[in-house]
Write an enzyme that holds these catalytic residues in place. Structure first.
Site, short mmCIF file in Angstrom:
data_model
loop_
_atom_site.label_atom_id
_atom_site.label_comp_id
_atom_site.label_asym_id
_atom_site.label_seq_id
_atom_site.Cartn_x
_atom_site.Cartn_y
_atom_site.Cartn_z
N CYS A 1 -8.12 -27.98 6.44
CA CYS A 1 -6.85 -27.33 6.80
C CYS A 1 -6.14 -28.13 7.89
O CYS A 1 -6.72 -29.03 8.51
CB CYS A 1 -7.08 -25.88 7.25
N ASP B 1 0.86 -1.19 0.00
CA ASP B 1 0.00 0.00 0.00
C ASP B 1 0.89 1.24 0.00
O ASP B 1 2.12 1.14 0.03
CB ASP B 1 -0.98 -0.03 1.17
#
Lengths: 398, 398
Positions: free
Chosen positions: A307, A94
């Site tokens: 997972c 960013d």
């Protein structure tokens, strides 16, 4: 020559959803994509290997944090952010603008940039488009974000327009200082909650040679009643052939809604931060692992998840290590939440490919008790300003 | 019938070091072995997969912690500690006695056991050989430790003898209440720093049908000048055909010294706790990663280590994430330290096998600036008591 490529392989017939592929010098990802947030050069608690195991393909790094510590020049000398954090997949950084407003002690904002005090040591620091481009060049991210002015919420129309004008000026500065190479530069559309300003921002920015476009200034404290309609108003106006990135969003419901509005890229701290606070996202809705109800439960966090956490550990174990304050609780919960988010994106992509995206979206909205973005209509500017005036002491850009 | 087996395959010709193999119902490990400490049902910060990747073959669980939280009956109902923490290798559990003295608010100690207040919620709790055997049966560990009285340091000869007598009584009680099955029971030799008492404890306990023997009451605050000679005096007296376990020790130098004295098994929080505090054990000696000198270093923590941390990350990165307070710093430092300890043990075993153990030991002692256990001679009891009287306000059994 940038190695950046973006191609849409399919558009959903029933919504604005798009299936695509983003390629960078560090490999590619299928879109819509959710980027894990690696603020300080680490996705909190995860090794790069664990990130890959979770299905994470692309990571976000924070310019603001890394320029303050350990410093971008140090990272450049050590071979760039990819090598520094041992992540060889794509990285987006960013611009630093958002964190200046949310974390730092802002001391001055002028036409050219901002001056602030570091939240770490109080040092006085200048950040402007030139510096942001320099820092992101040091970091060597694949996708660089233009330096923008994040309009706070609430803000009236005049203040939002002024902030937007600054973002537009800084977009030009960012393009001037951006040097290219293996990096690509994205522009950020602002305009707050006001449709006419978003229209103006899209017109202004999308004429410029950015490689992609972000919708900024959302998820900064505003209600869904404002965020959803302005997103639905703005996203479809962004260029069809370039990636569309919704910054800092969001919940699973936000993601399916935003994808249906035509968004391709996301980042958010929610899966990782909530994990550390004991909150899991599951196929059956949210789970708070600290609740006593889980103390004796031999169920996995999410019965439909494959997972590492869900295939090996019970809720009773996760409850125990969370209550005992063990690091492993953060690790295992983060592993699950990131896996859940990656699976959610993969399932969305499959649904788009199989022409069943609306049904998939409806299912996620039901599980999370959220409304469809299509159910919202945009209030007029006077109503939005009145709404904003009623918000007291709201943290801006939080 | 217990599946427990222990066999010595080689005795070092130049020292007391032994090469062996320990088999349990949950698999075997080569000895000398270092067990990672998993106090609350997790080796702090490590997934079971990461433990295996570090070369960890056997884990220690703490009876005291687990009986308080989440409770041993809960763990039993969830299938035992192996399943609870998803560790399918061998587990040894301590008896709880040591933690009662070091962590809990001890309110009463009598001939049958101890009464204390939990360090978590202040509950009044009774622990005695019967309860310790019951809790360890609930946990389902492969190696169960007899409930003992850990003699504090300093302690005079009379107090040490009284404490030892309690340990001997409780050893009988532990044998009485121990039920067998897949579990095996180890006895714990006490006697403090006094050779005559250690001799008496060995005579008394080694006549009993324990599957192995631990040297307890060392590394409780005493100087190496006392610990080393009493260890060298005691260890060789333990039965040759059974595993010898030195509890709660120690540094790399301690390990090579103790192996040379004939010890086969170790556990210690040092590699894991030091890792979280930023201290690494390396082939070049200790490294404090928080030091500014590492800020720009592109070297690995240990140039001679092939662990995940050392093959992927620089000291600069570890320094950065440590200073930033990131969880990953604990994880990566722990990964390295556990790998270093496991490599140290593997290298010791190779050195014994190749008849070059003394040279290997000398090298470790040099790197860590430590003296050889052979350089120490045992002071007489009067000197030890005088020494003990000079120790003021020393935390006992710390």
């Amino acid at each position: 020559m940038p190695l950046f490529k973006f191609a849409i392989s399919k558009k959903d017939r029933d919504s604005g959803a798009r299936l695509g592929r983003l390629e960078t010098a560090h490999g590619g990802v299928d879109t819509p994509v959710f980027m894990a947030v690696g603020t300080q050069g680490t996705v909190k608690g995860m090794t790069p290997r664990q990130l890959s195991d979770c299905g994470v393909g692309m990571v976000l790094g924070n310019t603001y944090h890394l320029m303050l510590r350990p410093g971008s020049e140090r990272i450049a000398q050590l071979g760039g952010l990819h090598r520094f954090m041992a992540w060889d997949g794509p990285i987006l950084t960013d611009s630093g603008g958002f964190q200046v407003f949310s974390l730092a002690d802002l001391t001055k904002r002028d036409d050219r940039g901002v001056t602030f005090r570091s939240h770490i040591d109080g040092d006085l620091i200048r950040l402007d488009p030139e510096r942001s481009m320099k820092v992101q060049r040091d970091l060597g991210s694949d996708v660089v974000m233009a330096f923008d002015d994040c309009t706070p919420y609430p803000a009236d129309h005049a203040a939002t327009r002024a902030s937007m004008a600054l973002t537009h000026r800084w977009a030009d500065h960012s393009l001037n200082y951006f040097q290219g190479g293996h990096q690509s530069l994205f522009g950020i559309v602002q305009g707050g909650m006001y449709a006419d300003l978003r229209d103006a921002s899209v017109r202004e920015l999308c004429a410029k040679p950015f490689a992609g476009f972000a919708v900024g200034g959302l998820s900064v404290g505003e209600p869904k009643e404002l965020m959803y309609p302005i997103l639905r108003h703005t996203a479809p106006q962004l260029p069809e052939d370039k990636p569309r990135y919704l910054m800092g969003v969001g919940t699973p419901a936000d993601l399916v809604n935003a994808v249906s509005a035509g968004i391709d890229m996301f980042d958010c701290v929610m899966p990782t931060r909530n994990a550390r606070n004991g909150y899991a996202f599951t196929s059956e809705g949210p789970v708070s692992i600290k609740q006593a109800a889980h103390k004796d439960s031999d169920l996995p966090l999410d019965p439909n998840c494959d997972c590492y956490t869900c295939t090996r550990f019970t809720r009773a174990y996760l409850n125990h290590i969370y209550r005992a304050g063990e690091i492993l609780a953060s690790v295992l919960m983060t592993l699950h939440n990131l896996s859940f988010y990656q699976n959610l994106m993969a399932n969305m992509r499959r649904a788009i490919a199989a022409d069943r995206f609306p049904a998939f979206k409806e299912q996620i909205l039901q599980v999370y008790g959220a409304r469809d973005i299509l159910d919202y209509t945009l209030p007029d500017n006077a109503t939005i300003e009145a709404h904003a005036r009623n918000v007291e002491d709201h943290p801006s850009c939080g």
